[in-house]
Design an enzyme around this catalytic site. Structure first.
Site: not given
Ligand code: CDP
Length: 311
Positions: A259, A285
């Protein structure tokens, strides 16, 4: 974990609220879809062959084999007597097909989730980046581990590159029992020495952990697999590598702690990790893009994302 900064208020990812709404709309219901599971196992086997290629082994990386670093251009390591002797034999490579796997990301939504018992019931439990499993977290993240990843940068920062005392390192590895420790030793050149030192620190102390060096070819092919599906970060997150492995190896996969948003399902701020709020370097990322892919897989019944608290 390569580059972190600590400025929480500046960290805002777009569309958090839309994602929260979408997840709440979907609710807890999840229907396993065997066709989707079989399809993804086949896609991943065709591109990346997880059971054979996920770790460097004596079989896939014989003496003289050139391993190209996947995180850097133009660097390679030619397998020599020293490194070959550290590779596991083929039969010790990752587990054969497992029934029920849990991949545990480090997201802050795990805090107060009470998912520890759920996680501990899986047949094969994978965790990322040597996460803390101390008493205060057990109820939320469980105690058992079968595979844990370790980034060389953690060895450098947290354990002084193992150049001084190794005791703190060896002691802190005990919480992972007799699991595999998975290190990307051949992804970035500066990571090779710390990875080899980690191997020796464990071997010299007769640790119960088994070192698996990540196969850079596997990491590169998995990277391409997700790039073709719209994940555009410089490098996949550790968690997505593990989910890819699990989809290739397991009959059923549940992902916990994925999350990468600053607001939780209760619309309250949520920390980046379940144990701290150290944020990733922004452009490294593409976790929200990764989340979208995982969410598609959840909705299609291919894997299950556990985002709310556990009953
Ligand atoms: O090393 P890396 O930054 O990839 O990972 P980490 O922060 O140690 O977290 C482990 C994994 O959990 C990540 O690779 C992500 O896949 C996932 N994660 C997430 O989805 N949401 C977060 N808030 C934190 C981590």
């Amino acid at each position: 974990v390569l580059c972190w900064f600590y400025i929480f208020p500046v960290y805002r990812l777009p569309r958090d609220k839309d994602i929260v709404e979408e997840v709440l709309r979907q609710g807890e219901a999840w229907q396993k879809n065997q066709t989707g599971i079989d399809l993804y196992r086949k896609l991943l086997t065709d591109c990346c062959n997880p059971p054979r290629m996920f770790a460097v082994t004596k079989e896939n990386s014989p003496l003289g084999k050139v391993l190209w670093y996947d995180g850097e251009l133009y660097h390679s390591h030619t397998v020599n007597n020293e490194t070959y002797s550290l590779f596991v034999a083929k039969r010790e490579n990752a587990p054969s097909i497992c029934a029920y796997c849990a991949v545990v990301g480090n997201g802050g939504i795990l805090r107060r989730s009470k998912c520890g018992r759920d996680i501990d019931q899986a047949n094969f439990i994978m965790r990322c980046n040597l996460p803390p499993l101390s008493k205060e977290y057990v109820e939320d993240v469980g105690t058992r581990t079968h595979l844990v990843t370790a980034n060389p940068s953690i060895i450098e920062k947290r354990f002084q590159n193992l150049l001084w005392s190794r005791k703190a390192f060896v002691d802190s590895m005990k919480v992972y029992g007799s699991s595999y420790i998975y290190m990307p030793a051949f992804s970035m050149k500066p990571g090779t020495d710390p990875s080899l030192r980690t191997y020796y620190a464990l071997a010299d102390t007769s640790s119960n952990l088994t070192m698996l060096f990540a196969n850079p070819e596997f990491l590169a092919t998995v990277g391409k697999f997700w790039k073709a599906r719209g994940v555009h970060g410089k490098r996949l997150s550790t968690g997505l590598f593990l989910v890819s492995l699990a989809l290739g190896l397991c009959e059923e996969v549940t992902a916990y702690g994925f999350w990468p948003f600053s607001v939780g399902l209760d619309e309250q701020p949520v920390s980046h990790h379940y144990y701290d709020n150290v944020l990733p370097y922004k452009w490294f990322h593409a976790m929200p893009e990764e989340f979208v892919q995982l969410w598609h897989l959840h909705k299609s019944g291919t894997l299950r994302m556990k985002l709310g608290p556990c009953p």
